[in-house]
Structure formats: C-alpha cells, structure tokens
Motif scaffolding. Structure first.
Motif, PDB file in Angstrom:
ATOM      1  N   UNK A  60       0.808  -1.353  -0.035  1.00 21.30           N
ATOM      2  CA  UNK A  60      -0.131   0.078   0.142  1.00 21.30           C
ATOM      3  C   UNK A  60       0.887   1.144   0.013  1.00 21.30           C
ATOM      4  N   UNK A  61       1.994   1.185   0.884  1.00 22.53           N
ATOM      5  CA  UNK A  61       2.860   2.313   0.966  1.00 22.53           C
ATOM      6  C   UNK A  61       3.373   2.530  -0.451  1.00 22.53           C
ATOM      7  N   UNK A  62       3.691   1.446  -1.264  1.00 26.30           N
ATOM      8  CA  UNK A  62       4.448   1.745  -2.515  1.00 26.30           C
ATOM      9  C   UNK A  62       3.674   2.411  -3.622  1.00 26.30           C
ATOM     10  N   UNK A  63       2.406   2.147  -3.480  1.00 24.33           N
ATOM     11  CA  UNK A  63       1.268   2.675  -4.476  1.00 24.33           C
ATOM     12  C   UNK A  63       1.019   4.067  -4.084  1.00 24.33           C
ATOM     13  N   UNK A  64       1.591   4.683  -3.077  1.00 26.38           N
ATOM     14  CA  UNK A  64       1.195   6.177  -2.908  1.00 26.38           C
ATOM     15  C   UNK A  64       2.266   7.161  -3.840  1.00 26.38           C
ATOM     16  N   UNK A  65       1.541   8.214  -4.068  1.00 28.07           N
ATOM     17  CA  UNK A  65       2.548   9.062  -4.862  1.00 28.07           C
ATOM     18  C   UNK A  65       3.736   9.235  -4.244  1.00 28.07           C
ATOM     19  N   UNK A  78       1.384  15.156   4.062  1.00 30.28           N
ATOM     20  CA  UNK A  78       1.377  14.143   5.060  1.00 30.28           C
ATOM     21  C   UNK A  78      -0.263  13.529   5.451  1.00 30.28           C
ATOM     22  N   UNK A  79      -1.153  14.667   5.328  1.00 35.89           N
ATOM     23  CA  UNK A  79      -2.474  14.489   5.628  1.00 35.89           C
ATOM     24  C   UNK A  79      -2.956  13.660   4.253  1.00 35.89           C
ATOM     25  N   UNK A  80      -2.657  13.816   3.157  1.00 33.65           N
ATOM     26  CA  UNK A  80      -3.271  13.403   2.143  1.00 33.65           C
ATOM     27  C   UNK A  80      -2.715  11.816   2.006  1.00 33.65           C
ATOM     28  N   UNK A  81      -1.195  11.735   2.444  1.00 39.41           N
ATOM     29  CA  UNK A  81      -0.722  10.569   2.210  1.00 39.41           C
ATOM     30  C   UNK A  81      -1.294   9.434   3.250  1.00 39.41           C
ATOM     31  N   UNK A  82      -1.495   9.902   4.501  1.00 38.67           N
ATOM     32  CA  UNK A  82      -2.041   9.164   5.583  1.00 38.67           C
ATOM     33  C   UNK A  82      -3.487   8.661   5.259  1.00 38.67           C
ATOM     34  N   UNK A  96      -3.449   6.153   2.423  1.00 40.82           N
ATOM     35  CA  UNK A  96      -2.752   4.685   2.883  1.00 40.82           C
ATOM     36  C   UNK A  96      -3.937   4.037   4.010  1.00 40.82           C
ATOM     37  N   UNK A  97      -4.772   4.871   4.472  1.00 42.88           N
ATOM     38  CA  UNK A  97      -5.755   4.202   5.161  1.00 42.88           C
ATOM     39  C   UNK A  97      -6.778   3.800   4.308  1.00 42.88           C
ATOM     40  N   UNK A  98      -6.943   4.400   3.252  1.00 43.99           N
ATOM     41  CA  UNK A  98      -7.985   4.032   2.311  1.00 43.99           C
ATOM     42  C   UNK A  98      -7.675   2.626   1.561  1.00 43.99           C
ATOM     43  N   UNK A  99      -6.369   2.463   1.412  1.00 44.45           N
ATOM     44  CA  UNK A  99      -5.768   1.442   0.693  1.00 44.45           C
ATOM     45  C   UNK A  99      -5.892   0.017   1.656  1.00 44.45           C
ATOM     46  N   UNK A 100      -5.634   0.462   2.880  1.00 41.13           N
ATOM     47  CA  UNK A 100      -5.718  -0.512   3.849  1.00 41.13           C
ATOM     48  C   UNK A 100      -6.975  -0.689   4.602  1.00 41.13           C
ATOM     49  N   UNK A 101      -8.218  -0.357   4.054  1.00 41.99           N
ATOM     50  CA  UNK A 101      -9.427  -0.681   4.533  1.00 41.99           C
ATOM     51  C   UNK A 101      -9.783  -1.730   5.010  1.00 41.99           C
ATOM     52  N   UNK A 102      -9.255  -2.956   4.221  1.00 40.08           N
ATOM     53  CA  UNK A 102      -9.710  -4.441   4.297  1.00 40.08           C
ATOM     54  C   UNK A 102      -9.012  -5.066   5.591  1.00 40.08           C
ATOM     55  N   UNK A 112     -10.260  15.938  13.116  1.00 46.32           N
ATOM     56  CA  UNK A 112     -10.431  14.785  13.748  1.00 46.32           C
ATOM     57  C   UNK A 112      -9.896  13.544  12.961  1.00 46.32           C
ATOM     58  N   UNK A 113     -10.447  13.606  11.686  1.00 47.57           N
ATOM     59  CA  UNK A 113      -9.873  12.724  10.646  1.00 47.57           C
ATOM     60  C   UNK A 113      -8.520  12.438  10.585  1.00 47.57           C
ATOM     61  N   UNK A 114      -7.640  13.747  10.371  1.00 42.50           N
ATOM     62  CA  UNK A 114      -6.386  13.884  10.277  1.00 42.50           C
ATOM     63  C   UNK A 114      -5.714  12.893  11.437  1.00 42.50           C
ATOM     64  N   UNK A 115      -6.310  13.160  12.619  1.00 37.39           N
ATOM     65  CA  UNK A 115      -5.763  12.716  13.774  1.00 37.39           C
ATOM     66  C   UNK A 115      -5.996  11.193  13.649  1.00 37.39           C
ATOM     67  N   UNK A 116      -7.100  10.697  13.480  1.00 37.49           N
ATOM     68  CA  UNK A 116      -7.203   9.270  13.355  1.00 37.49           C
ATOM     69  C   UNK A 116      -6.576   8.629  12.188  1.00 37.49           C
ATOM     70  N   UNK A 117      -6.218   9.287  11.184  1.00 38.80           N
ATOM     71  CA  UNK A 117      -5.434   8.799   9.951  1.00 38.80           C
ATOM     72  C   UNK A 117      -4.134   8.666  10.643  1.00 38.80           C
ATOM     73  N   UNK A 118      -3.631   9.852  11.458  1.00 36.80           N
ATOM     74  CA  UNK A 118      -2.349   9.485  11.591  1.00 36.80           C
ATOM     75  C   UNK A 118      -1.918   8.315  12.651  1.00 36.80           C
ATOM     76  N   UNK A 119      -2.965   8.074  13.662  1.00 32.60           N
ATOM     77  CA  UNK A 119      -3.028   6.924  14.397  1.00 32.60           C
ATOM     78  C   UNK A 119      -2.941   5.858  13.596  1.00 32.60           C
ATOM     79  N   UNK A 120      -3.930   5.676  12.675  1.00 38.27           N
ATOM     80  CA  UNK A 120      -3.853   4.448  11.860  1.00 38.27           C
ATOM     81  C   UNK A 120      -2.645   4.184  11.261  1.00 38.27           C
TER      82      UNK A 120
END
Lengths: 185, 119
Positions: free
Chosen positions: A123-128, A163-167, A170-176, B2-10
């Motif tokens: 998932x990390x690899x597929x990030x921009x 960072x916010x967009x990347x996280x 990443x979260x979206x790609x790892x939802x499963x 809050x989303x940013x914060x939970x994304x960071x924790x994730x």
C-alpha cells in the motif's frame, strides 16, 4: 548550531578513512531504509545510497558548515536519487498497482503478521512518491515537520498537507485490514 | 481535524508492522570499500594532474619530445650553470674601489663628465 557531522565530512574529504567509516555508520542504514522503502527494491536502493555517498565524498572537501544541516542535505540527495530512479522506471498501469496492493487481501480472513507487513508495504508503494517520502521521513526517520519540510524543499504547511493526504490514502488502501494490530479504528 | 488525527494513528499503527531500519553490516563494509576506491582514485588524480602539468610544460619547451628529453636538458643546463658558477673565478676585480654609506661619495653629478678642478 553545531553540526555533529561537519568535522567528519571535512576529514573524509581529505582522505580520512575513520571519518568516512563514522559517517557511514551514522547514516548508511537510515539512508538505505529510506531508499528501500521508496524504491521497494533492495539492489536498487543499495545502488542509490552508494551513489549518494559517492557524491558526498566528491563534495566533502567543499562542504561548509553553517548552511543546511549535513543530514538534511544527505536525505535530500537520497530522495532525489530515488525520484530519478522512479521516473526512469517503466510506468505500471494503475490497475496493476491496485492489484499489487490487493493480491493477498482476503476480507474476513485472518492474516499473518508477515502478510500484514506485505500488505502495508504494498500500500505504501502505491502512494505518490512525494506523499510516500513525507510519510517515510516523519514515521521512520522521526524527522520533525520542519526538518522534513526542509529536506523536501517545501513549506511546513505544504508538508503537513502532503502528510495528511498520504495518511488518508494509505488508510483507504488498507481498509480491508480492519483487524490488524487488534484495532482498525 | 479529527479525521487527520485518526488517519495519523492508523498510519502509525500500520507502519509499526514494517521493520524500522534495514540492517546492513555487509552493506556498510561495501560503502567503505567504495570510499577506499574513491580515495585511491583521488590520490591517482593528484599524480595524474602533476603529470599533465609537466607534459604541458614539456610540450611548450620541446614539442613532440618525450618528457625525459626536456627534463634532461633543463637539468643539464642547471647543473652546467651551477658548475660554472662554482668553478670560474669571480668577475668582480679585487681592486674595485669600495664605498660605503658612511663615507662621502668621491664624485658628484656637477663634476661628472667635466675636467676635474683642483681644490
């Protein structure tokens, strides 16, 4: 501000092997980690870091402390090496990249630690590349936002946005992987 | 926010599953070997630069000749000059009048080139 590497850089540039060994010991593994996470290929990462150090030795004699911190310069050169190599790679279709991220994903199935690690790495690899670099610097290298922004040649705000967009991506790609680490929320 | 914060924790939790640093004792040895190679090339580079400068001088002195020819000629000329300097007697005559700053000059400009008058 005292740069702990400045003296060793100057000495290494004059041919001092011990100073070069100290610089390699301090930074070699860290740079290799960044390069390997960026390039997801050990051999290519080793080549990239080799190139970075070669550039360092060539410029070491001209290094003047007082400007950018040496470590910042080193990370910047490493990232640039990685960007260059990524751009030279033949592009992979997006569908293929998505498949790579999903190839072991079995919703509801309990994944081993190794599988989870592979999923996350994929998932990390597929990030921009820039989002990936920002995440790597802040999470693995424990750079502060100011230092990471300086390395990437960005403002702190731009880095935070990256960072916010990347996280989020990443979260979206790892939802499963709802249950990895015992907590997916 | 809050989303940013939970994304960071994730993200933190997710990335904790990856090895933080790739160890590489062998790799560090390889990097050091590359440094040694660079250092050797650099030392060779200094000699190469010196040889190039000598070659340039040699070409301007004696175009087309091997390096040893002008070097030998210059060395021979220097030795000859030094030898002659040591061997030949001084060209300054022994009876040349000596003068010093303490003593007044024995001539002046107004009398130079005219017949000397008796005091």
């Amino acid at each position: 501000m005292h740069d702990p590497d400045a003296e060793d850089v100057a000495k290494a540039g004059r041919g001092d092997r011990d100073a070069a060994a100290r610089l390699i010991a301090r930074h070699g593994a860290k740079l290799l980690t960044v390069a390997q996470r960026m390039l997801t290929n050990r051999a290519e990462a080793e080549d990239a870091v080799q190139e970075v150090f070669l550039r360092l030795w060539t410029h070491a004699g001209r290094w003047r402390p007082g400007g950018a911190k040496f470590e910042t310069w080193l990370y910047r050169v490493t990232l640039n090496q990685c960007y260059d190599r990524l751009r030279r790679r033949p592009t992979r279709p997006l569908e293929e990249a998505a498949e790579l991220a999903d190839d072991t994903a079995l919703p509801g199935a309990r994944l081993s630690e190794k599988q989870i690690g592979r999923e996350i790495a994929n998932a990390l690899e597929t990030l921009p590349e820039r989002q990936k670099a920002a995440i790597l610097l802040c999470h693995f290298q424990e750079c502060g936002n100011i230092e990471a922004a300086e390395i990437m040649g960005l403002s702190v705000e731009a880095l935070e946005s990256l960072l916010a967009r990347g996280r989020r991506a990443l979260r979206a790609r790892l939802q499963h992987l709802k249950d990895f680490a015992g907590d997916g929320r | 926010m809050r989303d940013d914060s939970s994304d960071r924790i994730f993200t933190d939790r997710a990335l904790a599953h990856l090895s933080a640093e790739f160890s590489g004792a062998d790799y560090e040895a390889a990097l050091l070997a590359a440094y040694d190679a660079w250092n050797a090339r650099r030392a060779d580079g200094h000699w190469a630069a010196l040889r190039a400068s000598l070659r340039q001088i040699s070409e301007s002195v004696w175009p087309g000749a091997p390096l040893w020819a002008p070097a030998s000629a210059i060395t021979f000329a220097l030795l000859l000059g030094a030898g002659l300097g040591v061997a030949l007697p001084s060209v300054v005559p022994e009876d040349q009048p000596v003068f010093s700053l303490e003593q007044p000059a024995g001539f002046n400009l107004s009398s130079a080139g005219t017949a000397q008058e008796d005091p």
